[in-house]
Design a protein around this motif. Structure first.
Motif, PDB file in Angstrom:
ATOM      1  N   PRO A   1      54.054  61.727  51.894  1.00  0.00           N
ATOM      2  CA  PRO A   1      54.876  61.484  53.076  1.00  0.00           C
ATOM      3  C   PRO A   1      54.829  62.700  53.999  1.00  0.00           C
ATOM      4  O   PRO A   1      55.153  63.808  53.576  1.00  0.00           O
ATOM      5  N   VAL A   2      54.409  62.478  55.215  1.00  0.00           N
ATOM      6  CA  VAL A   2      54.299  63.575  56.197  1.00  0.00           C
ATOM      7  C   VAL A   2      54.582  63.052  57.599  1.00  0.00           C
ATOM      8  O   VAL A   2      54.515  61.853  57.853  1.00  0.00           O
ATOM      9  N   GLY A   3      54.863  63.971  58.508  1.00  0.00           N
ATOM     10  CA  GLY A   3      54.980  63.622  59.917  1.00  0.00           C
ATOM     11  C   GLY A   3      53.588  63.432  60.515  1.00  0.00           C
ATOM     12  O   GLY A   3      52.593  63.848  59.932  1.00  0.00           O
ATOM     13  N   GLU A   4      53.571  62.812  61.689  1.00  0.00           N
ATOM     14  CA  GLU A   4      52.298  62.559  62.394  1.00  0.00           C
ATOM     15  C   GLU A   4      51.460  63.837  62.524  1.00  0.00           C
ATOM     16  O   GLU A   4      50.238  63.796  62.431  1.00  0.00           O
TER      17      GLU A   4
ATOM     18  N   PHE B   1      38.890  63.124  41.843  1.00  0.00           N
ATOM     19  CA  PHE B   1      40.056  63.272  42.719  1.00  0.00           C
ATOM     20  C   PHE B   1      40.351  61.965  43.450  1.00  0.00           C
ATOM     21  O   PHE B   1      39.415  61.287  43.906  1.00  0.00           O
ATOM     22  N   PRO B   2      41.627  61.602  43.559  1.00  0.00           N
ATOM     23  CA  PRO B   2      41.977  60.377  44.288  1.00  0.00           C
ATOM     24  C   PRO B   2      41.814  60.566  45.794  1.00  0.00           C
ATOM     25  O   PRO B   2      41.794  61.704  46.277  1.00  0.00           O
ATOM     26  N   ILE B   3      41.670  59.465  46.501  1.00  0.00           N
ATOM     27  CA  ILE B   3      41.639  59.508  47.960  1.00  0.00           C
ATOM     28  C   ILE B   3      43.071  59.198  48.414  1.00  0.00           C
ATOM     29  O   ILE B   3      43.511  58.058  48.430  1.00  0.00           O
ATOM     30  N   THR B   4      43.778  60.271  48.746  1.00  0.00           N
ATOM     31  CA  THR B   4      45.228  60.206  48.976  1.00  0.00           C
ATOM     32  C   THR B   4      45.586  59.512  50.289  1.00  0.00           C
ATOM     33  O   THR B   4      44.896  59.687  51.294  1.00  0.00           O
ATOM     34  N   GLU B   5      46.677  58.768  50.249  1.00  0.00           N
ATOM     35  CA  GLU B   5      47.175  58.084  51.458  1.00  0.00           C
ATOM     36  C   GLU B   5      48.286  58.890  52.116  1.00  0.00           C
ATOM     37  O   GLU B   5      49.273  59.235  51.446  1.00  0.00           O
ATOM     38  N   PRO B   6      48.186  59.144  53.417  1.00  0.00           N
ATOM     39  CA  PRO B   6      49.366  59.683  54.110  1.00  0.00           C
ATOM     40  C   PRO B   6      50.384  58.553  54.295  1.00  0.00           C
ATOM     41  O   PRO B   6      49.994  57.416  54.522  1.00  0.00           O
ATOM     42  N   VAL B   7      51.664  58.863  54.136  1.00  0.00           N
ATOM     43  CA  VAL B   7      52.716  57.861  54.353  1.00  0.00           C
ATOM     44  C   VAL B   7      53.490  58.308  55.584  1.00  0.00           C
ATOM     45  O   VAL B   7      54.208  59.307  55.534  1.00  0.00           O
ATOM     46  N   THR B   8      53.297  57.607  56.688  1.00  0.00           N
ATOM     47  CA  THR B   8      53.983  58.040  57.917  1.00  0.00           C
ATOM     48  C   THR B   8      54.984  57.006  58.418  1.00  0.00           C
ATOM     49  O   THR B   8      55.792  57.313  59.279  1.00  0.00           O
ATOM     50  N   GLU B   9      54.926  55.793  57.881  1.00  0.00           N
ATOM     51  CA  GLU B   9      55.899  54.802  58.346  1.00  0.00           C
ATOM     52  C   GLU B   9      57.177  54.937  57.523  1.00  0.00           C
ATOM     53  O   GLU B   9      57.296  55.853  56.713  1.00  0.00           O
ATOM     54  N   GLY B  10      58.129  54.036  57.717  1.00  0.00           N
ATOM     55  CA  GLY B  10      59.339  54.089  56.902  1.00  0.00           C
ATOM     56  C   GLY B  10      60.509  54.649  57.673  1.00  0.00           C
ATOM     57  O   GLY B  10      60.485  54.701  58.905  1.00  0.00           O
ATOM     58  N   PRO B  11      61.535  55.089  56.967  1.00  0.00           N
ATOM     59  CA  PRO B  11      62.788  55.428  57.636  1.00  0.00           C
ATOM     60  C   PRO B  11      62.739  56.754  58.390  1.00  0.00           C
ATOM     61  O   PRO B  11      63.647  57.041  59.171  1.00  0.00           O
TER      62      PRO B  11
ATOM     63  N   LEU C   1      66.253  64.409  58.844  1.00  0.00           N
ATOM     64  CA  LEU C   1      65.990  63.015  59.228  1.00  0.00           C
ATOM     65  C   LEU C   1      64.506  62.682  59.173  1.00  0.00           C
ATOM     66  O   LEU C   1      64.134  61.536  58.956  1.00  0.00           O
ATOM     67  N   GLY C   2      63.669  63.695  59.404  1.00  0.00           N
ATOM     68  CA  GLY C   2      62.240  63.438  59.505  1.00  0.00           C
ATOM     69  C   GLY C   2      61.521  63.464  58.174  1.00  0.00           C
ATOM     70  O   GLY C   2      60.473  62.844  58.027  1.00  0.00           O
ATOM     71  N   ALA C   3      62.038  64.182  57.203  1.00  0.00           N
ATOM     72  CA  ALA C   3      61.291  64.312  55.951  1.00  0.00           C
ATOM     73  C   ALA C   3      62.147  64.034  54.726  1.00  0.00           C
ATOM     74  O   ALA C   3      61.867  63.121  53.949  1.00  0.00           O
ATOM     75  N   ILE C   4      63.211  64.799  54.576  1.00  0.00           N
ATOM     76  CA  ILE C   4      63.907  64.777  53.284  1.00  0.00           C
ATOM     77  C   ILE C   4      64.527  63.415  52.981  1.00  0.00           C
ATOM     78  O   ILE C   4      64.506  62.951  51.842  1.00  0.00           O
ATOM     79  N   LYS C   5      65.029  62.733  54.024  1.00  0.00           N
ATOM     80  CA  LYS C   5      65.595  61.397  53.798  1.00  0.00           C
ATOM     81  C   LYS C   5      64.569  60.463  53.145  1.00  0.00           C
ATOM     82  O   LYS C   5      64.888  59.691  52.251  1.00  0.00           O
ATOM     83  N   ARG C   6      63.332  60.547  53.641  1.00  0.00           N
ATOM     84  CA  ARG C   6      62.294  59.685  53.069  1.00  0.00           C
ATOM     85  C   ARG C   6      61.909  60.136  51.656  1.00  0.00           C
ATOM     86  O   ARG C   6      61.599  59.323  50.791  1.00  0.00           O
TER      87      ARG C   6
END
Ligand code: TRP
Length: 339
Positions: free
Chosen positions: A151-154, A179-189, A26-31
Motif C-alpha cells: 500500500p502506497v501513495g501515487e 522473487f514475486p512481482i509485487t502489486e502496488p495498492v493505491t485504491e481503497g480508503p 488519513l493517507g497511509a496508516i488508516k489503510r
C-alpha cells in the motif's frame, strides 16, 4: 510469472523525518490498519530510518522521529501482535539485499525516477549517493519478505514498479522464479491530503511552514487555529461536489472531513453544501480534535515510555528477521556467494 504461488503478504514503510501529519494518518496508516484487519494478509510495517538518512538528519531528531512514527502507528491501531512492526536499522538484511539489488538495477532505470529528479532538482551533483540508490533499498525492503502487496501513495507507485523490474530481472538473469512481482495498492480508503496553505501540494511533514499541516501531536487550539487560517476562496461551499471543481483548497477540506468521519465527500456536501466557512471550518476542527485526541493521548503515553516502545520494535525486528534470513540466504546462494 506465478505470483499466486506467494502467500499474500503486505509490506509498507514510513520515513521518520519530522513528525507525523494528518496526511500520513488519513493517507497511509488508516489503510494499513484495514489491511491488518483483513485475514487474507500477513502485514509487516516498518519505520524506514535507513531511508530517512538519504538526506541530513540531526541524530537527536532521527531518534525522536523514529519513536514518534512507531508510537503513532500503534496509537492509530497497528497492533504489534497481529502486524510485525519494527524499524529498519534493526534488520541489517535490508541493507544487504539493498546492495545486491543496486547491482541488479540499471543506472538508466534510476535516472527515470521522478521523485529523485524532483528532490535533487538543480542540485543533482550535491545530493547523497544514497538518495539516488534509495529505490533499490526500497525494493529490498519489499522483496526481503516476498511481499506481494504494497500500500502506497501515487507518488511511490513508480518505485514499486521499479521493484517489479528488479524482481523480474533477477528471476530472469538467474533463471529462477524466486522473487514475486509485487502489486502496488493505491485504491481503497486512503486519500491524498493536501497542504492547508496551497491545495496543489501534498501535506508534508517536512514542508517549511507549520501552518500548512496538522501534526498528530498538535493540541486542540492549534488544530482549530490551523483550520481557521487554512486557505480557501471567498465563495461558500457549493451545493454539490461538482461545484468544487477547480477549488483545490475547498475540496481538500471537504475530503479531510470525509476521511475523518469515514463518510463520502458527497455525504459531507449533503450536510454542509452552501454553508459558509465560518460554519464548516469550526465543524471540521471539532471533528479533527475529537478523532485525533485519543490517538495523540496514546502517542504521548507511549513516548513517555520509550523502553516499552523500543522493546516492541526489537520484538518486531526479531520476527521480521526470521522471515528475512532464509530469503536473504537463498538470494546469496542463487547468486553464487560462498558463505
Ligand atoms: N519511499 C517511501 C516513501 O517515501 C517509504 C518506503 C521505504 C516504503 N520503503 C518502502 C514504502 C517499502 C513502501 C514499501 O513514502
Amino acid at each position: 510469472m506465478a505470483d499466486t504461488a506467494f502467500a499474500p503478504r503486505v509490506f509498507s514503510g514510513i520515513k521518520p523525518s519530522g513528525g507525523l501529519t494528518l496526511g500520513n494518518y488519513l493517507g497511509a496508516i488508516k489503510r494499513w490498519v484495514e489491511m491488518q484487519e483483513d485475514p487474507t494478509y500477513e502485514t509487516i510495517y516498518c519505520v524506514v530510518d535507513m531511508h530517512a538518512v538519504t538526506v541530513w538528519q540531526d541524530p537527536a531528531d532521527l531518534r525522536r522521529a523514529t519513536r514518534e512514527v512507531a508510537a503513532s502507528m500503534i496509537a492509530s491501531g497497528i497492533d504489534p501482535e497481529r502486524s510485525i512492526l519494527f524499524n529498519q536499522a534493526r534488520v541489517p538484511a535490508h541493507t544487504e539485499l539493498g546492495w545486491l539489488f543496486s547491482c541488479v538495477a540499471r543506472v538508466g532505470w534510476m535516472n527515470r525516477m521522478t521523485q529523485f529528479k524532483d528532490k535533487a532538482g538543480k542540485n543533482a551533483e550535491k545530493v547523497s549517493l544514497g538518495l539516488y540508490a534509495y529505490p533499490a533499498l526500497m525494493a529490498a525492503d519489499i522483496l526481503l519478505y516476498h511481499a506481494t502487496h504494497v500500500p502506497v501513495g501515487e507518488d511511490q507507485k513508480q518505485h514499486v514498479e521499479l521493484t517489479r523490474d528488479i524482481a523480474a530481472k533477477f528471476n530472469h538473469d538467474y533463471g529462477v522464479d524466486f522473487f514475486p512481482i509485487t502489486e502496488p495498492v493505491t485504491e481503497g480508503p486512503a486519500m491524498r491530503v493536501m497542504n492547508l496553505r496551497d491545495g496543489s501540494k501534498k501535506m508534508s511533514k517536512s514542508g517549511e511552514s507549520d501552518m500548512e499541516r496538522i501534526n498528530m501531536l498538535d493540541d486542540a487550539d492549534t488544530i482549530a487555529k490551523k483550520f481557521k487560517k487554512a486557505k480557501t476562496d471567498p465563495e461558500p461551499l457549493s451545493s454539490d461536489l461538482a461545484g468544487l471543481a477547480g477549488r483545490p483548497e475547498a475540496r481538500n477540506l471537504v475530503d479531510i472531513y470525509a476521511g475523518l468521519a469515514d463518510i463520502s465527500a458527497e455525504a459531507v456536501m449533503a450536510e454542509y453544501g452552501g454553508s459558509g466557512w465560518g460554519v464548516f471550518k469550526p465543524a471540521l476542527a471539532d471533528l479533527a480534535v475529537a478523532k485525533l485526541a485519543p490517538v495523540s493521548d496514546e502517542m504521548r503515553r507511549l513516548l513517555d515510555a520509550p523502553e516499552e516502545l523500543d522493546a516492541i520494535m526489537a520484538r518486531g525486528a526479531e520476527r521480521a528477521d526470521e522471515i528475512a534470513q532464509p530469503i536473504l540466504a537463498r538470494t546469496y546462494d542463487i547468486m553464487g556467494f560462498v558463505r
